[in-house]
Design an enzyme around this catalytic site. Structure first.
Site, PDB file in Angstrom:
ATOM      1  N   ASN A   1      78.394  61.937  53.936  1.00 45.50           N
ATOM      2  CA  ASN A   1      79.481  62.729  54.554  1.00 45.50           C
ATOM      3  C   ASN A   1      78.767  64.115  55.020  1.00 45.50           C
ATOM      4  O   ASN A   1      77.895  64.578  54.289  1.00 45.50           O
ATOM      5  CB  ASN A   1      80.851  63.031  53.772  1.00 45.50           C
ATOM      6  CG  ASN A   1      80.200  63.296  52.187  1.00 45.50           C
ATOM      7  OD1 ASN A   1      79.363  63.011  51.830  1.00 45.50           O
ATOM      8  ND2 ASN A   1      81.399  64.114  51.526  1.00 45.50           N
TER       9      ASN A   1
ATOM     10  N   GLU B   1      80.010  67.741  56.422  1.00 43.88           N
ATOM     11  CA  GLU B   1      81.250  68.617  56.035  1.00 43.88           C
ATOM     12  C   GLU B   1      80.929  70.029  57.035  1.00 43.88           C
ATOM     13  O   GLU B   1      79.651  70.080  57.658  1.00 43.88           O
ATOM     14  CB  GLU B   1      81.433  69.218  54.795  1.00 43.88           C
ATOM     15  CG  GLU B   1      82.090  68.075  53.871  1.00 43.88           C
ATOM     16  CD  GLU B   1      82.475  68.371  52.711  1.00 43.88           C
ATOM     17  OE1 GLU B   1      82.430  69.614  52.140  1.00 43.88           O
ATOM     18  OE2 GLU B   1      82.998  67.657  51.849  1.00 43.88           O
TER      19      GLU B   1
ATOM     20  N   CYS C   1      82.969  61.684  57.592  1.00 42.54           N
ATOM     21  CA  CYS C   1      82.676  60.859  56.276  1.00 42.54           C
ATOM     22  C   CYS C   1      81.720  60.110  56.629  1.00 42.54           C
ATOM     23  O   CYS C   1      81.082  59.812  57.600  1.00 42.54           O
ATOM     24  CB  CYS C   1      84.092  59.829  56.244  1.00 42.54           C
ATOM     25  SG  CYS C   1      85.667  60.623  55.766  1.00 42.54           S
TER      26      CYS C   1
ATOM     27  N   GLU D   1      81.127  56.919  55.914  1.00 40.93           N
ATOM     28  CA  GLU D   1      81.248  55.574  56.330  1.00 40.93           C
ATOM     29  C   GLU D   1      81.023  55.523  57.949  1.00 40.93           C
ATOM     30  O   GLU D   1      80.498  54.894  58.588  1.00 40.93           O
ATOM     31  CB  GLU D   1      82.505  54.868  56.109  1.00 40.93           C
ATOM     32  CG  GLU D   1      82.621  54.534  54.490  1.00 40.93           C
ATOM     33  CD  GLU D   1      83.293  55.722  53.721  1.00 40.93           C
ATOM     34  OE1 GLU D   1      83.101  56.902  54.162  1.00 40.93           O
ATOM     35  OE2 GLU D   1      83.954  55.392  52.831  1.00 40.93           O
TER      36      GLU D   1
ATOM     37  N   CYS E   1      88.588  55.950  53.253  1.00 41.83           N
ATOM     38  CA  CYS E   1      89.759  56.586  53.745  1.00 41.83           C
ATOM     39  C   CYS E   1      90.390  55.811  54.813  1.00 41.83           C
ATOM     40  O   CYS E   1      89.649  54.886  55.424  1.00 41.83           O
ATOM     41  CB  CYS E   1      89.518  57.934  54.096  1.00 41.83           C
ATOM     42  SG  CYS E   1      88.770  58.277  55.867  1.00 41.83           S
TER      43      CYS E   1
ATOM     44  N   CYS F   1      88.526  55.757  58.127  1.00 40.21           N
ATOM     45  CA  CYS F   1      87.247  54.903  58.281  1.00 40.21           C
ATOM     46  C   CYS F   1      87.361  53.694  58.366  1.00 40.21           C
ATOM     47  O   CYS F   1      86.934  52.765  59.117  1.00 40.21           O
ATOM     48  CB  CYS F   1      86.160  55.077  57.071  1.00 40.21           C
ATOM     49  SG  CYS F   1      85.595  56.776  56.920  1.00 40.21           S
TER      50      CYS F   1
HETATM   51  N1  THU Z   1      84.733  61.210  52.521  1.00 39.05           N
HETATM   52  C1  THU Z   1      84.149  60.144  52.881  1.00 39.05           C
HETATM   53  O1  THU Z   1      82.776  60.435  53.135  1.00 39.05           O
HETATM   54  N2  THU Z   1      84.478  59.016  53.052  1.00 39.05           N
HETATM   55  C2  THU Z   1      85.775  58.513  52.575  1.00 39.05           C
HETATM   56  O2  THU Z   1      86.079  57.623  52.797  1.00 39.05           O
HETATM   57  C3  THU Z   1      86.586  59.590  51.858  1.00 39.05           C
HETATM   58  C4  THU Z   1      86.118  61.036  52.098  1.00 39.05           C
HETATM   59  C5  THU Z   1      84.321  62.616  52.416  1.00 39.05           C
HETATM   60  C6  THU Z   1      84.702  63.269  53.490  1.00 39.05           C
HETATM   61  C7  THU Z   1      84.801  64.732  52.895  1.00 39.05           C
HETATM   62  O3  THU Z   1      83.440  65.323  53.026  1.00 39.05           O
HETATM   63  C8  THU Z   1      84.636  64.599  51.213  1.00 39.05           C
HETATM   64  O4  THU Z   1      84.572  63.439  51.222  1.00 39.05           O
HETATM   65  C9  THU Z   1      86.092  65.091  50.452  1.00 39.05           C
HETATM   66  O5  THU Z   1      87.221  64.542  51.196  1.00 39.05           O
END
Ligand code: THU
Length: 160
Positions: free
Chosen positions: A62, A64, A73, A75, A112, A115
């Site tokens: 991920n 940010e 994310c 994925e 999520c 994704c």
């Molecule tokens: N996140 C992911 O990388 N994948 C997911 O399927 C769920 C959330 C990340 C996004 C964000 O940087 C952190 O997790 C918190 O939501």
């Protein structure tokens, strides 16, 4: 009216040691990718590793942003990288590991909704189910033999 029930199926492994060797090796790549995540805002680190049918392993984590919605994310970072670098290659398997820096995440963390939708696009196009394994920082590993188990009612291109 009638009730419609949809059944989905997952396998649950006690921990990574119960996984077949090739799968635990892919998960180990996801573990390494997770540690390279850029997640200073959520402190929730996620790593994803993909095995492609050309033998390549592609990883993502991920990323940010101070403008929170601009982040991405793990994925999607991984599948879009695979799509951009190896167009036409099929994603055979996907390993995901996720957990908070603040407290230990010991339950499997599924991708999520956004994704799932993104992975669906690839699964439909490649006409091959994507084998998905996901876990917390430790503990049980869940396996879905297809994205379809994670997203039983789909919105996809055939409706457009
Ligand atoms: N996140 C992911 O990388 N994948 C997911 O399927 C769920 C959330 C990340 C996004 C964000 O940087 C952190 O997790 C918190 O939501």
């Amino acid at each position: 009216m009638k009730i419609k029930k949809i059944e989905t199926e997952f396998e649950v492994y006690e921990n990574v040691n119960e996984l077949p060797k090739d799968v635990s090796e892919l998960m180990a790549e996801a573990v390494k990718a997770r540690l390279r995540a850029y997640a200073p805002y959520s402190n929730f680190l996620v790593g994803a590793a993909l095995l492609l049918d050309n033998g390549e392993i592609v990883t993502g984590n991920n990323q940010e942003n101070a403008s929170y919605p601009s982040g991405l994310c793990a994925e999607r970072t991984a599948i879009y990288y695979a799509g951009s670098q190896f167009p036409g290659a099929k994603i055979v398997r996907m390993a995901i590991i996720a957990g908070s820096v603040k407290n230990k995440t010991t339950t499997p963390i599924p991708p999520c909704g956004a994704c799932r939708q993104a992975i669906l696009e690839y699964e439909i196009n490649q006409e091959l189910p994507i084998d998905i394994y996901f876990m917390g920082e430790s503990g049980e590993v869940m396996r879905s033999k297809s994205l379809a188990n994670l997203l039983p009612l789909v919105f996809e291109k055939s409706v457009l």
